[in-house]
Write a protein that holds these residues in place. Structure first.
Motif, mmCIF file in Angstrom:
data_model
loop_
_atom_site.group_PDB
_atom_site.id
_atom_site.type_symbol
_atom_site.label_atom_id
_atom_site.label_comp_id
_atom_site.label_asym_id
_atom_site.label_seq_id
_atom_site.Cartn_x
_atom_site.Cartn_y
_atom_site.Cartn_z
ATOM 1 N N SER A 122 0.896 -1.065 -0.008
ATOM 2 C CA SER A 122 -0.155 0.046 -0.003
ATOM 3 C C SER A 122 0.792 1.249 0.205
ATOM 4 O O SER A 122 1.555 1.372 0.640
ATOM 5 C CB SER A 122 -0.708 -0.036 1.175
ATOM 6 N N PHE A 123 0.443 2.210 -0.871
ATOM 7 C CA PHE A 123 1.215 3.513 -0.817
ATOM 8 C C PHE A 123 0.295 4.624 -0.450
ATOM 9 O O PHE A 123 -0.428 5.124 -1.523
ATOM 10 C CB PHE A 123 1.588 3.612 -2.317
ATOM 11 N N PRO A 124 0.237 4.850 0.784
ATOM 12 C CA PRO A 124 -0.716 5.929 1.520
ATOM 13 C C PRO A 124 -0.444 7.346 0.876
ATOM 14 O O PRO A 124 0.647 7.589 0.698
ATOM 15 C CB PRO A 124 -0.583 5.673 2.718
ATOM 16 N N MET A 154 12.683 3.162 -0.542
ATOM 17 C CA MET A 154 11.462 3.382 -0.134
ATOM 18 C C MET A 154 11.583 2.126 0.862
ATOM 19 O O MET A 154 12.098 1.383 0.716
ATOM 20 C CB MET A 154 10.196 3.091 -0.782
ATOM 21 N N GLU A 155 11.131 2.519 1.961
ATOM 22 C CA GLU A 155 10.942 1.621 3.336
ATOM 23 C C GLU A 155 9.617 1.021 3.252
ATOM 24 O O GLU A 155 8.552 1.760 3.483
ATOM 25 C CB GLU A 155 11.345 2.191 4.462
ATOM 26 N N ALA A 156 9.642 -0.192 3.128
ATOM 27 C CA ALA A 156 8.218 -0.929 3.635
ATOM 28 C C ALA A 156 8.258 -1.842 4.499
ATOM 29 O O ALA A 156 9.299 -2.472 4.956
ATOM 30 C CB ALA A 156 7.920 -1.720 2.060
ATOM 31 N N VAL A 157 7.089 -1.823 5.215
ATOM 32 C CA VAL A 157 6.877 -2.559 6.396
ATOM 33 C C VAL A 157 5.761 -3.819 6.107
ATOM 34 O O VAL A 157 4.743 -3.378 5.590
ATOM 35 C CB VAL A 157 6.598 -2.013 7.510
ATOM 36 N N GLY A 211 -1.263 -17.186 7.770
ATOM 37 C CA GLY A 211 -1.935 -17.228 6.600
ATOM 38 C C GLY A 211 -1.649 -16.129 5.668
ATOM 39 O O GLY A 211 -2.385 -16.059 4.552
ATOM 40 N N GLY A 212 -0.711 -15.336 5.802
ATOM 41 C CA GLY A 212 -0.533 -14.228 4.789
ATOM 42 C C GLY A 212 0.020 -13.008 5.605
ATOM 43 O O GLY A 212 0.640 -13.178 6.530
ATOM 44 N N PHE A 213 -0.124 -11.855 4.762
ATOM 45 C CA PHE A 213 0.391 -10.556 5.480
ATOM 46 C C PHE A 213 0.116 -9.547 4.640
ATOM 47 O O PHE A 213 -0.683 -9.651 3.696
ATOM 48 C CB PHE A 213 2.150 -10.766 5.240
ATOM 49 N N SER A 214 0.026 -8.173 5.047
ATOM 50 C CA SER A 214 -0.269 -6.840 4.381
ATOM 51 C C SER A 214 1.224 -6.279 4.688
ATOM 52 O O SER A 214 1.935 -6.530 5.321
ATOM 53 C CB SER A 214 -1.402 -6.391 5.077
ATOM 54 N N GLY A 215 1.364 -5.274 3.666
ATOM 55 C CA GLY A 215 2.541 -4.285 3.584
ATOM 56 C C GLY A 215 1.929 -3.015 3.347
ATOM 57 O O GLY A 215 0.998 -2.692 2.427
ATOM 58 N N THR A 216 2.832 -2.030 3.807
ATOM 59 C CA THR A 216 2.623 -0.555 3.659
ATOM 60 C C THR A 216 3.924 -0.038 3.329
ATOM 61 O O THR A 216 4.969 -0.080 3.996
ATOM 62 C CB THR A 216 1.899 0.137 4.772
ATOM 63 N N VAL A 217 4.185 0.972 2.656
ATOM 64 C CA VAL A 217 5.236 1.914 2.146
ATOM 65 C C VAL A 217 5.331 2.834 3.448
ATOM 66 O O VAL A 217 4.463 3.541 3.647
ATOM 67 C CB VAL A 217 5.528 2.385 0.893
#
Length: 119
Positions: free
Chosen positions: A63-65, A97-100, A108-114
């Protein structure tokens, strides 16, 4: 100032690597060049310098908010707004860029954000 930022960046990268290889469900931080596609209300980013601009990138979509922190050409951190290099409705490359990545507790999975970007 620049050397302190580099040391902080390296420390964050080392901590991210250690967390990522610990086998726990803690967030993992990655700093790499990448590709960003943004609109005024949202965006998507992909880590990796070799991502193609003309077709769907491979790998994890982050995700790039809007209003993300960004570092300008002078090394100053800007809190919010939009970097001039991120043009809406176009895929653009960024230097870093730094993403977490947040793994789901059940594995069961993951989510990621910059969390920040440098053009």
């Amino acid at each position: 100032m620049a050397s302190a930022f580099v040391v902080l960046l390296l420390a964050a990268g080392a901590a991210g690597w250690a967390i990522g290889h610990s086998g726990k469900t803690s967030p993992v931080f990655k700093v790499e060049p990448g590709l960003v596609y943004a609109t005024p209300s949202e965006g998507t980013a992909y880590l990796g310098a070799n991502q193609p601009l003309n077709r769907q990138p491979r790998g994890i979509a982050y995700s790039f908010p809007p209003g993300i922190k960004w570092i300008d050409a002078n090394g100053s951190i800007n809190d919010g707004g939009r970097p001039a290099c991120i043009r809406y409705y176009r895929a653009v490359r960024v230097k870093k860029m730094e993403a977490v990545i947040y793994p789901y507790p059940d594995g069961g999975g993951f989510s990621g954000t910059v969390v920040w970007v440098q053009c």
